[in-house]
Design a protein around this motif. Structure first.
Motif, mmCIF file in Angstrom:
data_model
loop_
_atom_site.group_PDB
_atom_site.id
_atom_site.type_symbol
_atom_site.label_atom_id
_atom_site.label_comp_id
_atom_site.label_asym_id
_atom_site.label_seq_id
_atom_site.Cartn_x
_atom_site.Cartn_y
_atom_site.Cartn_z
ATOM 1 N N LYS A 8 39.480 -61.887 44.818
ATOM 2 C CA LYS A 8 40.799 -61.603 44.009
ATOM 3 C C LYS A 8 41.545 -62.865 43.910
ATOM 4 N N ASN A 9 41.670 -63.610 45.289
ATOM 5 C CA ASN A 9 42.329 -64.763 45.058
ATOM 6 C C ASN A 9 41.872 -65.904 44.346
ATOM 7 N N ILE A 10 40.512 -66.020 44.038
ATOM 8 C CA ILE A 10 39.783 -66.861 43.191
ATOM 9 C C ILE A 10 39.995 -66.406 41.708
ATOM 10 N N MET A 11 40.004 -65.135 41.573
ATOM 11 C CA MET A 11 40.306 -64.668 40.098
ATOM 12 C C MET A 11 41.775 -64.995 39.806
ATOM 13 N N LEU A 12 42.525 -64.721 40.658
ATOM 14 C CA LEU A 12 44.020 -64.870 40.490
ATOM 15 C C LEU A 12 44.298 -66.489 40.125
ATOM 16 N N LYS A 13 43.599 -67.339 40.837
ATOM 17 C CA LYS A 13 43.779 -68.733 40.647
ATOM 18 C C LYS A 13 43.418 -69.145 38.946
ATOM 19 N N ASP A 14 42.157 -68.829 38.876
ATOM 20 C CA ASP A 14 41.393 -68.904 37.680
ATOM 21 C C ASP A 14 42.516 -68.482 36.451
ATOM 22 N N TYR A 15 42.814 -67.263 36.761
ATOM 23 C CA TYR A 15 43.829 -66.776 35.653
ATOM 24 C C TYR A 15 45.096 -67.673 35.500
ATOM 25 N N MET A 16 45.546 -68.139 36.558
ATOM 26 C CA MET A 16 46.939 -68.789 36.546
ATOM 27 C C MET A 16 46.866 -70.202 35.806
ATOM 28 N N HIS A 17 45.323 -70.839 36.154
ATOM 29 C CA HIS A 17 45.215 -71.912 35.272
ATOM 30 C C HIS A 17 45.296 -71.782 33.877
ATOM 31 N N LYS A 18 45.207 -70.801 33.283
ATOM 32 C CA LYS A 18 45.096 -70.548 31.744
ATOM 33 C C LYS A 18 46.623 -70.453 31.230
ATOM 34 N N PHE A 19 47.660 -70.499 32.105
ATOM 35 C CA PHE A 19 48.839 -70.491 31.586
ATOM 36 C C PHE A 19 49.521 -71.765 31.131
ATOM 37 N N VAL A 20 49.810 -71.827 29.716
ATOM 38 C CA VAL A 20 50.427 -73.130 29.293
ATOM 39 C C VAL A 20 52.036 -73.058 28.788
ATOM 40 N N THR A 21 52.455 -74.109 28.601
ATOM 41 C CA THR A 21 53.896 -74.289 27.916
ATOM 42 C C THR A 21 53.575 -73.825 26.351
ATOM 43 N N PRO A 22 54.703 -73.067 25.730
ATOM 44 C CA PRO A 22 54.841 -73.026 24.510
ATOM 45 C C PRO A 22 54.394 -74.321 23.487
ATOM 46 N N GLU A 23 54.815 -75.183 23.967
ATOM 47 C CA GLU A 23 54.442 -76.497 23.090
ATOM 48 C C GLU A 23 52.905 -76.839 23.233
ATOM 49 N N VAL A 24 52.464 -76.516 24.449
ATOM 50 C CA VAL A 24 50.964 -77.059 24.589
ATOM 51 C C VAL A 24 50.072 -75.884 23.728
ATOM 52 N N ALA A 25 50.470 -74.616 23.699
ATOM 53 C CA ALA A 25 49.922 -73.695 22.962
ATOM 54 C C ALA A 25 50.132 -74.048 21.403
ATOM 55 N N ALA A 26 51.046 -74.483 20.986
ATOM 56 C CA ALA A 26 51.319 -74.537 19.578
ATOM 57 C C ALA A 26 50.435 -75.852 19.195
ATOM 58 N N LYS A 27 50.308 -76.828 20.112
ATOM 59 C CA LYS A 27 49.642 -77.901 19.869
ATOM 60 C C LYS A 27 48.034 -77.509 19.647
ATOM 61 N N ALA A 28 47.458 -76.408 20.001
ATOM 62 C CA ALA A 28 46.415 -75.899 19.756
ATOM 63 C C ALA A 28 45.816 -75.625 18.300
ATOM 64 N N VAL A 29 47.285 -75.149 17.580
ATOM 65 C CA VAL A 29 47.024 -74.572 16.156
ATOM 66 C C VAL A 29 46.906 -75.661 15.245
ATOM 67 N N GLN A 30 45.952 -75.447 14.450
ATOM 68 C CA GLN A 30 45.733 -76.487 13.533
ATOM 69 C C GLN A 30 45.694 -76.054 12.125
ATOM 70 N N SER A 31 46.181 -76.690 10.941
ATOM 71 C CA SER A 31 46.092 -76.373 9.599
ATOM 72 C C SER A 31 44.803 -75.627 9.403
ATOM 73 N N GLY A 32 45.336 -74.536 8.746
ATOM 74 C CA GLY A 32 44.386 -73.422 8.187
ATOM 75 C C GLY A 32 43.999 -72.399 9.076
ATOM 76 N N ASP A 33 44.667 -72.531 10.475
ATOM 77 C CA ASP A 33 44.396 -71.561 11.349
ATOM 78 C C ASP A 33 45.263 -70.095 11.162
ATOM 79 N N TRP A 34 44.838 -69.360 11.781
ATOM 80 C CA TRP A 34 45.336 -67.791 11.553
ATOM 81 C C TRP A 34 46.007 -67.510 13.306
ATOM 82 N N VAL A 35 47.231 -67.250 13.184
ATOM 83 C CA VAL A 35 47.815 -67.059 14.576
ATOM 84 C C VAL A 35 48.770 -65.622 14.355
ATOM 85 N N ASP A 36 47.990 -64.829 15.368
ATOM 86 C CA ASP A 36 48.835 -63.433 15.429
ATOM 87 C C ASP A 36 49.956 -63.215 16.432
ATOM 88 N N TYR A 37 51.052 -62.901 15.564
ATOM 89 C CA TYR A 37 52.241 -63.073 16.563
ATOM 90 C C TYR A 37 52.431 -61.423 17.119
#
Length: 90
Positions: A8-37
């Motif tokens: 469980k601790n290993i899974m939690l650490k893996d999960y926590m590494h997926k959290f990013v700031t909104p700015e980092v997440a927005a940088k993943a969006v490219q022209s032509g992409d679909w974003v679901d709000y």
């Protein structure tokens, strides 16, 4: 520590590494992409602001959402229609 707790601790650490700031997440969006709000109260407020801040870098980004509780920041951006297309599930 039991094997189960260690797993469980290993899974939690893996999960926590997926959290990013909104700015980092927005940088993943490219022209032509679909974003679901999402729907209604699930609207990603911080990501919406970060995407609006990147509007000059993005074109033809399709945003899909249902009913919103407020005006999205991407819709308030100057020449928003040149950068974002709003697609409503409603």
């Amino acid at each position: 520590m039991t094997v189960e707790n260690e797993r469980k601790n290993i899974m939690l650490k893996d999960y926590m590494h997926k959290f990013v700031t909104p700015e980092v997440a927005a940088k993943a969006v490219q022209s032509g992409d679909w974003v679901d709000y999402g729907w209604c109260g699930n609207h990603p407020i911080a990501l919406d602001k970060a995407l609006a801040a990147r509007k000059d870098e993005l074109f033809d980004v399709n945003v899909r959402c249902g009913v919103t509780m407020w005006m999205p920041e991407i819709a308030k951006a100057e020449d928003a229609g040149d950068h974002f297309t709003w697609n409503s599930w409603h």
